[in-house]
Design a protein around this motif. Sequence first.
Motif, PDB file in Angstrom:
ATOM      1  N   ASN A   1     -27.190 -10.078   0.129  1.00 37.46           N
ATOM      2  CA  ASN A   1     -27.607 -10.976  -0.960  1.00 37.46           C
ATOM      3  C   ASN A   1     -28.515 -12.094  -0.440  1.00 37.46           C
ATOM      4  O   ASN A   1     -28.703 -13.101  -1.109  1.00 37.46           O
ATOM      5  CB  ASN A   1     -26.396 -11.536  -1.730  1.00 37.46           C
ATOM      6  CG  ASN A   1     -25.411 -12.249  -0.819  1.00 37.46           C
ATOM      7  OD1 ASN A   1     -25.729 -12.527   0.338  1.00 37.46           O
ATOM      8  ND2 ASN A   1     -24.232 -12.544  -1.321  1.00 37.46           N
TER       9      ASN A   1
ATOM     10  N   ILE B   1     -23.992 -13.547  12.886  1.00 36.04           N
ATOM     11  CA  ILE B   1     -22.956 -13.649  13.926  1.00 36.04           C
ATOM     12  C   ILE B   1     -22.562 -12.286  14.481  1.00 36.04           C
ATOM     13  O   ILE B   1     -22.173 -12.168  15.645  1.00 36.04           O
ATOM     14  CB  ILE B   1     -21.729 -14.426  13.376  1.00 36.04           C
ATOM     15  CG1 ILE B   1     -20.789 -14.835  14.506  1.00 36.04           C
ATOM     16  CG2 ILE B   1     -20.999 -13.653  12.298  1.00 36.04           C
ATOM     17  CD1 ILE B   1     -19.726 -15.859  14.073  1.00 36.04           C
TER      18      ILE B   1
ATOM     19  N   THR C   1     -19.812 -19.616   1.998  1.00 32.27           N
ATOM     20  CA  THR C   1     -19.769 -20.977   2.554  1.00 32.27           C
ATOM     21  C   THR C   1     -20.700 -21.954   1.830  1.00 32.27           C
ATOM     22  O   THR C   1     -20.861 -23.086   2.260  1.00 32.27           O
ATOM     23  CB  THR C   1     -20.121 -20.942   4.050  1.00 32.27           C
ATOM     24  OG1 THR C   1     -21.208 -20.031   4.225  1.00 32.27           O
ATOM     25  CG2 THR C   1     -18.936 -20.504   4.873  1.00 32.27           C
TER      26      THR C   1
ATOM     27  N   GLY D   1     -21.164  -8.560   4.691  1.00 33.91           N
ATOM     28  CA  GLY D   1     -22.280  -9.309   4.134  1.00 33.91           C
ATOM     29  C   GLY D   1     -23.406  -9.460   5.149  1.00 33.91           C
ATOM     30  O   GLY D   1     -23.280  -9.069   6.315  1.00 33.91           O
ATOM     31  N   ASP D   2     -24.511 -10.045   4.694  1.00 40.41           N
ATOM     32  CA  ASP D   2     -25.695 -10.163   5.559  1.00 40.41           C
ATOM     33  C   ASP D   2     -25.541 -11.269   6.601  1.00 40.41           C
ATOM     34  O   ASP D   2     -26.032 -11.124   7.729  1.00 40.41           O
ATOM     35  CB  ASP D   2     -26.962 -10.372   4.721  1.00 40.41           C
ATOM     36  CG  ASP D   2     -26.800 -11.441   3.663  1.00 40.41           C
ATOM     37  OD1 ASP D   2     -25.770 -11.467   2.973  1.00 40.41           O
ATOM     38  OD2 ASP D   2     -27.708 -12.267   3.521  1.00 40.41           O
TER      39      ASP D   2
ATOM     40  N   CYS E   1     -17.680 -13.282   1.302  1.00 36.55           N
ATOM     41  CA  CYS E   1     -17.081 -12.945   0.012  1.00 36.55           C
ATOM     42  C   CYS E   1     -16.513 -11.527   0.022  1.00 36.55           C
ATOM     43  O   CYS E   1     -15.608 -11.216  -0.757  1.00 36.55           O
ATOM     44  CB  CYS E   1     -18.093 -13.157  -1.102  1.00 36.55           C
ATOM     45  SG  CYS E   1     -18.332 -14.932  -1.430  1.00 36.55           S
ATOM     46  N   SER E   2     -17.019 -10.657   0.898  1.00 36.98           N
ATOM     47  CA  SER E   2     -16.465  -9.299   0.997  1.00 36.98           C
ATOM     48  C   SER E   2     -14.988  -9.314   1.372  1.00 36.98           C
ATOM     49  O   SER E   2     -14.245  -8.384   1.038  1.00 36.98           O
ATOM     50  CB  SER E   2     -17.255  -8.481   2.022  1.00 36.98           C
ATOM     51  OG  SER E   2     -17.251  -9.142   3.261  1.00 36.98           O
TER      52      SER E   2
ATOM     53  N   HIS F   1     -15.223 -12.892  11.915  1.00 36.82           N
ATOM     54  CA  HIS F   1     -16.581 -12.900  11.363  1.00 36.82           C
ATOM     55  C   HIS F   1     -17.539 -12.073  12.237  1.00 36.82           C
ATOM     56  O   HIS F   1     -17.690 -12.347  13.423  1.00 36.82           O
ATOM     57  CB  HIS F   1     -17.045 -14.356  11.334  1.00 36.82           C
ATOM     58  CG  HIS F   1     -18.114 -14.642  10.332  1.00 36.82           C
ATOM     59  ND1 HIS F   1     -18.483 -13.787   9.329  1.00 36.82           N
ATOM     60  CD2 HIS F   1     -18.906 -15.734  10.188  1.00 36.82           C
ATOM     61  CE1 HIS F   1     -19.455 -14.321   8.610  1.00 36.82           C
ATOM     62  NE2 HIS F   1     -19.731 -15.511   9.105  1.00 36.82           N
TER      63      HIS F   1
ATOM     64  N   GLY G   1     -23.070 -16.502   1.090  1.00 36.19           N
ATOM     65  CA  GLY G   1     -22.493 -16.824  -0.213  1.00 36.19           C
ATOM     66  C   GLY G   1     -21.238 -17.672  -0.110  1.00 36.19           C
ATOM     67  O   GLY G   1     -21.164 -18.771  -0.665  1.00 36.19           O
TER      68      GLY G   1
ATOM     69  N   ILE H   1     -28.228 -14.434   1.630  1.00 36.81           N
ATOM     70  CA  ILE H   1     -27.722 -15.810   1.772  1.00 36.81           C
ATOM     71  C   ILE H   1     -26.264 -15.780   2.251  1.00 36.81           C
ATOM     72  O   ILE H   1     -25.599 -14.750   2.133  1.00 36.81           O
ATOM     73  CB  ILE H   1     -27.841 -16.550   0.407  1.00 36.81           C
ATOM     74  CG1 ILE H   1     -27.987 -18.050   0.590  1.00 36.81           C
ATOM     75  CG2 ILE H   1     -26.668 -16.228  -0.531  1.00 36.81           C
ATOM     76  CD1 ILE H   1     -28.692 -18.739  -0.557  1.00 36.81           C
TER      77      ILE H   1
HETATM   78  C1  LIG Z   1     -16.435 -17.525  13.564  1.00 39.28           C
HETATM   79  C2  LIG Z   1     -16.746 -18.041  12.172  1.00 39.28           C
HETATM   80  N1  LIG Z   1     -17.894 -18.731  11.982  1.00 39.28           N
HETATM   81  C3  LIG Z   1     -18.213 -19.168  10.754  1.00 39.28           C
HETATM   82  C4  LIG Z   1     -17.380 -18.935   9.697  1.00 39.28           C
HETATM   83  C5  LIG Z   1     -17.739 -19.460   8.335  1.00 39.28           C
HETATM   84  N2  LIG Z   1     -18.217 -18.433   7.429  1.00 39.28           N
HETATM   85  C6  LIG Z   1     -17.382 -17.847   6.540  1.00 39.28           C
HETATM   86  S1  LIG Z   1     -18.164 -16.775   5.512  1.00 39.28           S
HETATM   87  C7  LIG Z   1     -19.661 -17.110   6.249  1.00 39.28           C
HETATM   88  C8  LIG Z   1     -20.939 -16.499   5.776  1.00 39.28           C
HETATM   89  C9  LIG Z   1     -20.769 -15.291   4.949  1.00 39.28           C
HETATM   90  O1  LIG Z   1     -22.003 -14.840   4.473  1.00 39.28           O
HETATM   91  P1  LIG Z   1     -22.263 -13.320   4.227  1.00 39.28           P
HETATM   92  O2  LIG Z   1     -21.779 -12.524   5.373  1.00 39.28           O
HETATM   93  O3  LIG Z   1     -23.701 -13.156   3.877  1.00 39.28           O
HETATM   94  O4  LIG Z   1     -21.309 -12.951   3.019  1.00 39.28           O
HETATM   95  P2  LIG Z   1     -21.423 -13.336   1.463  1.00 39.28           P
HETATM   96  O5  LIG Z   1     -20.402 -14.389   1.272  1.00 39.28           O
HETATM   97  O6  LIG Z   1     -22.820 -13.780   1.191  1.00 39.28           O
HETATM   98  O7  LIG Z   1     -21.091 -12.072   0.752  1.00 39.28           O
HETATM   99  C10 LIG Z   1     -19.521 -18.040   7.279  1.00 39.28           C
HETATM  100  C11 LIG Z   1     -20.620 -18.553   8.100  1.00 39.28           C
HETATM  101  C12 LIG Z   1     -16.180 -18.221   9.943  1.00 39.28           C
HETATM  102  N3  LIG Z   1     -15.331 -17.947   8.957  1.00 39.28           N
HETATM  103  N4  LIG Z   1     -15.901 -17.786  11.185  1.00 39.28           N
END
Ligand SMILES: Cc1ncc(C[n+]2csc(CCOP(=O)(O)OP(=O)(O)O)c2C)c(N)n1
Length: 246
Positions: free
Chosen positions: A122, A100, A128, A93-94, A52-53, A69, A126, A124
């Motif tokens: 947060n 990853i 996805t 994000g976390d 979401c960032s 990511h 968020g 989690i």
């Molecule tokens: C290489 C890759 N793997 C998986 C994804 C799918 N993906 C998009 S956002 C996300 C998780 C984000 O979570 P977080 O970093 O905690 O951010 P939040 O949305 O909670 O702020 C994932 C797994 C992707 N975009 N690219």
Amino acid sequence: MEQLYKRPKCIQPMQSGYCPGCLHSLATRITAEVVEELEQQNNCILVLPVGCSTMGLLYWKIDMVGSAHGRAPAVATGVKRCSKNSLVFTYQGDGDLAAIGLAEILSAANRGENYTVLFANNSIYGMTGGQMAPTTLEGQKSTTTQKGRDPLTTGYPMRMCELIATLDAPKYVARFSLHDPANVRKAKAGIKKAFETQLAGGGFTFVELMINCPTNWGLTPLDSLTYMVENTIPVFPLGVYKDVEV
Ligand SMILES: Cc1ncc(C[n+]2csc(CCOP(=O)(O)OP(=O)(O)O)c2C)c(N)n1
Ligand code: SF4
Ligand SMILES: [Mg+2]
């Protein structure tokens, strides 16, 4: 009438697309206020990853670079080494930073790269749809831990400030929360301290911001703040973990 509260000029005049009550927007706002207070709006580069960032790409009016990511720390390394006088920061994000991107963040912190990482936790994934992250609490329900996170099969919540503070190179490592005004003010001061350390050439600085995800926690915005106080903050204690004079 005197206007007491203004939109920072380095934020676009538009409605945010974050879910109602999501503290990502408050984190963006206080960071923008610090950028302007330090007069860095024409001298800063934000490296955004995935999550979401990423929506910051729509809201900020500063130079930005997108990255894959978890890879913002590697991209920020290149950006800062090529543009040594710019204020460079990531906003991650976390899931991005602690799953990853775990190798990226630990390696950049260990090299003591002279930029700032803002870490929005947060507990989690968020964006996805609410999957478990390394920061998910023991017993916390997510779409991939429907009966609650069980440490026997999925490990314990990972505390990134504490991990990074064990490394020799980082200069400032701290965790704040955005759940109430007093803590927002402390968080803003922490971001400012990190940016000032970077601008003084100090080295790697890391500021964790505890935020919420009302949508995927399945709570109202208000209840999500109570959840933070009662559940997430006790597992992720607030405070300054490292502060080296530069
Ligand atoms: C290489 C890759 N793997 C998986 C994804 C799918 N993906 C998009 S956002 C996300 C998780 C984000 O979570 P977080 O970093 O905690 O951010 P939040 O949305 O909670 O702020 C994932 C797994 C992707 N975009 N690219
Ligand atoms: S999904 Fe969660 S983290 Fe993303 S904008 Fe909505 S509340 Fe915020
Ligand atoms: Mg998250």
